[in-house]
Design a protein around this motif. Structure first.
Motif, PDB file in Angstrom:
ATOM      1  N   UNK A  97       1.371  -8.176   3.575  1.00 43.31           N
ATOM      2  CA  UNK A  97       2.231  -8.276   2.393  1.00 43.31           C
ATOM      3  C   UNK A  97       1.540  -7.688   1.167  1.00 43.31           C
ATOM      4  N   UNK A  98       0.222  -7.895   1.079  1.00 47.35           N
ATOM      5  CA  UNK A  98      -0.546  -7.298  -0.023  1.00 47.35           C
ATOM      6  C   UNK A  98      -0.463  -5.776   0.047  1.00 47.35           C
ATOM      7  N   UNK A  99      -0.589  -5.227   1.268  1.00 44.36           N
ATOM      8  CA  UNK A  99      -0.549  -3.775   1.442  1.00 44.36           C
ATOM      9  C   UNK A  99       0.853  -3.229   1.151  1.00 44.36           C
ATOM     10  N   UNK A 100       1.888  -3.917   1.612  1.00 44.77           N
ATOM     11  CA  UNK A 100       3.249  -3.474   1.332  1.00 44.77           C
ATOM     12  C   UNK A 100       3.492  -3.387  -0.179  1.00 44.77           C
ATOM     13  N   UNK A 101       3.007  -4.392  -0.891  1.00 47.95           N
ATOM     14  CA  UNK A 101       3.169  -4.397  -2.343  1.00 47.95           C
ATOM     15  C   UNK A 101       2.395  -3.238  -2.970  1.00 47.95           C
ATOM     16  N   UNK A 102       1.220  -2.925  -2.423  1.00 48.91           N
ATOM     17  CA  UNK A 102       0.430  -1.788  -2.903  1.00 48.91           C
ATOM     18  C   UNK A 102       1.209  -0.489  -2.742  1.00 48.91           C
ATOM     19  N   UNK A 168      10.630  22.529   1.807  1.00 54.01           N
ATOM     20  CA  UNK A 168      11.801  22.064   2.556  1.00 54.01           C
ATOM     21  C   UNK A 168      11.957  20.552   2.546  1.00 54.01           C
ATOM     22  N   UNK A 169      10.976  19.824   2.013  1.00 53.14           N
ATOM     23  CA  UNK A 169      11.140  18.386   1.851  1.00 53.14           C
ATOM     24  C   UNK A 169      10.305  17.531   2.785  1.00 53.14           C
ATOM     25  N   UNK A 170       9.262  18.101   3.364  1.00 54.66           N
ATOM     26  CA  UNK A 170       8.439  17.346   4.322  1.00 54.66           C
ATOM     27  C   UNK A 170       7.741  16.170   3.639  1.00 54.66           C
ATOM     28  N   UNK A 171       7.117  16.436   2.494  1.00 51.51           N
ATOM     29  CA  UNK A 171       6.415  15.368   1.788  1.00 51.51           C
ATOM     30  C   UNK A 171       7.395  14.327   1.257  1.00 51.51           C
ATOM     31  N   UNK A 172       8.539  14.783   0.761  1.00 54.42           N
ATOM     32  CA  UNK A 172       9.560  13.856   0.284  1.00 54.42           C
ATOM     33  C   UNK A 172       9.964  12.891   1.392  1.00 54.42           C
ATOM     34  N   UNK A 173      10.238  13.439   2.570  1.00 56.60           N
ATOM     35  CA  UNK A 173      10.659  12.616   3.702  1.00 56.60           C
ATOM     36  C   UNK A 173       9.554  11.658   4.125  1.00 56.60           C
ATOM     37  N   UNK A 174       8.317  12.164   4.200  1.00 53.38           N
ATOM     38  CA  UNK A 174       7.199  11.323   4.636  1.00 53.38           C
ATOM     39  C   UNK A 174       6.982  10.153   3.682  1.00 53.38           C
ATOM     40  N   UNK A 175       6.998  10.433   2.391  1.00 53.40           N
ATOM     41  CA  UNK A 175       6.782   9.367   1.409  1.00 53.40           C
ATOM     42  C   UNK A 175       7.924   8.367   1.400  1.00 53.40           C
ATOM     43  N   UNK A 176       9.135   8.879   1.597  1.00 54.15           N
ATOM     44  CA  UNK A 176      10.279   7.978   1.625  1.00 54.15           C
ATOM     45  C   UNK A 176      10.218   7.036   2.828  1.00 54.15           C
ATOM     46  N   UNK A 177       9.757   7.554   3.968  1.00 57.71           N
ATOM     47  CA  UNK A 177       9.637   6.709   5.155  1.00 57.71           C
ATOM     48  C   UNK A 177       8.625   5.586   4.922  1.00 57.71           C
ATOM     49  N   UNK A 179       7.780   4.313   1.999  1.00 54.51           N
ATOM     50  CA  UNK A 179       8.353   3.383   1.030  1.00 54.51           C
ATOM     51  C   UNK A 179       9.393   2.482   1.690  1.00 54.51           C
ATOM     52  N   UNK A 180      10.239   3.053   2.539  1.00 49.51           N
ATOM     53  CA  UNK A 180      11.264   2.242   3.198  1.00 49.51           C
ATOM     54  C   UNK A 180      10.653   1.239   4.163  1.00 49.51           C
TER      55      UNK A 180
END
Length: 636
Positions: A97-102, A168-177, A179-180
């Protein structure tokens, strides 16, 4: 020991489960400063303490998390491994939970830029790295189940490779995954930890060890990395973003053959020599696949195509907060066939929107529409460079800034560097904070100090300025060894089956060489192209005309254009799941194409339909589509 719900309860239960002799032994070790590596309780403080009193005293002295770690150290020395496992399990649950919050806080602090906003992106699946996407039998799969064993349960832990051109959005997709996952909407219950590793930034690590990598990902020098690796490693997911930015320059590989320490650490992870049960997701540009492929074991390959048509227009409307500006910008883009197609690439779409907004704010007009990707970058750079008559700050003249950015980019490309210190910028007469249109910054914790690093807003900018460096360098007598080496590489590849994709720098340079006149460059950027360099550009163009090569972004745009009939089914990631759906259209020549539509919006979930498809729409070479035929003057 009965399962506890939090570390305080777990600590007390662990002490209660100790036999009297073991409890006395534990108190004996708690006086050992060498073992604990910090402040300890004196013998007089420990005598007569009950288990409850000792737990309270330790928590008061160290804090809950540190008190648990202290007791764990002693239990390990006492070889009470069952208690160690039970106590570690509870602590790890709490640390998750600490890591998720980070992760959530980290994403909130991310600087806005090319990859900040999240929108729907399209993916297609490939049977393997080198195979054509069309005409292959593959199974349908949801991204929610992307890391499940599927029909081959004995295949081993999954490795997923997402490839795509720059922007093309590779980093966007990776970071979004990531975060989700942290918000609990993606892979709930599937992974205990999802670690995002930027291959650009991981090179800053002081120590090239897996422990140090995990500490870096957690942002916590006291993270329980040993327990994370030891307990259920199959519940770990590593996302290695930008593998192509990990490669070292050709000259450096000649000086020191073999991988760098950081490369070696990540290669061991990819080859499954460490944490073999963990899952992997790797993003890369296509050019790096030849080095990556030998390291992989039974990978699953995906290709990212960028925006859907509906999402492209939604991006315009969200970028321009003023409705009239948004409408004008869309009219300009729709009025130029090439420009509208190119905005399928998220990175290019951001460049186009930024350029048009800059023109609007300056009250300018678009007198000549872009006819290729190079024109788009030229328009952006010309808009945001300081004016040539900038008398307010002599250090920021148009000519000096352009030359500085070009020399910085060229040095970076030649040495495979994408992060620069403030000293590097000073060396090239650049001031980072005043060049936010071209450079972004990150703060990196190095011991007790924080160091600021800069990078180009996107790697495509670094490639563009690298190409421009051949034109603005002091010695304008020749294109330089870098371009000649690239031409020779492509000539060698011509002998092989298929065609090789040229680097983005070379594509920019080739487009420049095809221009009928250099007058436009000279007026736009305030420099003269020498006659000898013009001849070199002409020779370069003739050489390249004999080479069969792929251009960056052609595949993404061609696939989208020619296969929209197959993108009939797509499911959102609406902050919950990404799905990949197999097209059942038997009449289509590419009946086995997959489509993934990921909703990368932070807004409320909405029901979306697949965009309508023009049945008469035919494929063409997207980046060559316009040829300047629809140029005109547009009032902003």
């Amino acid at each position: 020991m009965a399962l506890a719900s939090n570390p305080r309860e777990a600590l007390l239960q662990a002490l209660n489960d100790l036999e009297e002799y073991d409890f006395k032994t534990l108190k004996f070790h708690l006086r050992d400063g060498t073992l604990l590596g910090g402040p300890v309780l004196a013998r007089g403080e420990l005598e007569g303490l009950s288990r409850v009193d000792l737990a309270s005293r330790l928590i008061s002295m160290y804090g809950t998390q540190e008190a648990v770690k202290v007791v764990l150290k002693v239990l390990k020395v006492m070889n009470l491994l069952e208690l160690v496992d039970q106590l570690s399990h509870v602590c790890l649950n709490d640390y998750r939970e600490i890591y998720r919050e980070h992760v959530r806080c980290l994403e909130e602090r991310q600087e806005e830029g090319v990859d900040h906003s999240y929108y729907q992106l399209l993916l297609v699946a490939k049977p393997c790295a080198g195979s054509p996407i069309l005409g292959q039998e593959v199974d349908s799969v949801t991204v929610e189940a992307l890391f499940d064993p599927g029909e081959k349960p004995n295949q081993g832990p999954p490795t997923v490779v997402i490839q795509g051109s720059a922007g093309t959005g590779k980093t966007t997709l990776a970071r979004k995954m990531v975060l989700d996952w942290a918000t609990g909407t993606l892979y709930p219950g599937r992974f205990d930890y999802v670690f995002y590793v930027s291959c650009r930034e991981v090179t800053l690590l002081q120590e090239s060890t897996l422990d140090q990598l995990l500490i870096w990902c957690c942002g916590d020098n006291k993270a329980p990395v040993a327990e994370i690796q030891r307990q259920q490693p199959e519940r770990l997911l590593f996302i290695l973003d930008g593998y192509d930015e990990l490669q070292r320059s050709y000259a450096e590989r000649l000086r020191r053959p073999g991988p760098s320490p950081v490369e070696d650490m990540l290669h061991r992870l990819i080859r499954r020599e460490v944490l073999p049960l963990s899952s992997l997701l790797i993003t890369t540009r296509p050019l790096a696949l030849r080095n990556l492929e030998p390291l992989l074991k039974q990978p699953r390959h995906l290709h990212i195509l960028g925006f859907s048509m509906e999402e492209k227009e939604r991006y315009f409307r969200s970028y321009f907060t003023d409705e009239e500006q948004a409408r004008n910008a869309l009219d300009i883009a729709r009025g130029n066939d090439f420009l509208y197609k190119a905005c399928q690439i998220p990175g290019i779409c951001w460049v186009v929107c930024s350029w048009l907004k800059g023109q609007m704010e300056r009250g300018g007009v678009v007198s000549e529409m872009p006819s290729d990707g190079t024109d788009i970058f030229m328009a952006y750079v010309s808009t945001f460079l300081p004016p040539s008559d900038n008398r307010d700050c002599s250090k920021l003249t148009r000519d000096k800034v352009l030359k500085g950015l070009c020399s910085l980019a060229a040095e970076g490309i030649q040495h495979q560097r994408f992060l620069f210190e403030e000293a590097d910028l000073e060396k090239h007469n650049l001031d980072g904070p005043s060049l936010a249109a071209f450079l972004s910054s990150i703060d990196y914790q190095e011991g007790l100090n924080i160091k600021k690093f800069y990078s180009f807003r996107h790697i495509s900018f670094q490639e563009f300025f690298h190409a421009m460096s051949y034109l603005v360098k002091e010695d304008k007598s020749q294109l330089g060894e870098g371009s000649l080496r690239e031409v020779n590489r492509l000539l060698d590849e011509k002998k092989q089956v298929g065609s090789e994709e040229m680097t983005l720098s070379m594509q920019f340079l080739l487009d420049i060489s095809k221009k009928e006149s250099s007058t436009n460059f000279e007026l736009m950027f305030c420099f003269k192209v020498s006659p000898s360099l013009k001849q070199d550009l002409k020779n370069f163009k003739e050489q390249m005309s004999s080479i069969k090569h792929k251009r960056t972004w052609d595949l993404e745009l061609s696939l989208y254009e020619s296969n929209m009939k197959n993108l009939l089914k797509s499911v959102q990631l609406s902050d919950v799941v990404i799905k990949m759906v197999h097209s059942k259209n038997k009449k289509s020549p590419s009946k086995n194409l997959f489509s993934v539509k990921t909703s990368l919006s932070n807004k409320q979930k909405e029901e979306q339909k697949c965009p309508a498809v023009d049945k008469d729409n035919k494929a063409e070479t997207p980046m060559e589509a316009s040829n300047g035929k629809d140029r005109g003057t547009k009032e902003l």
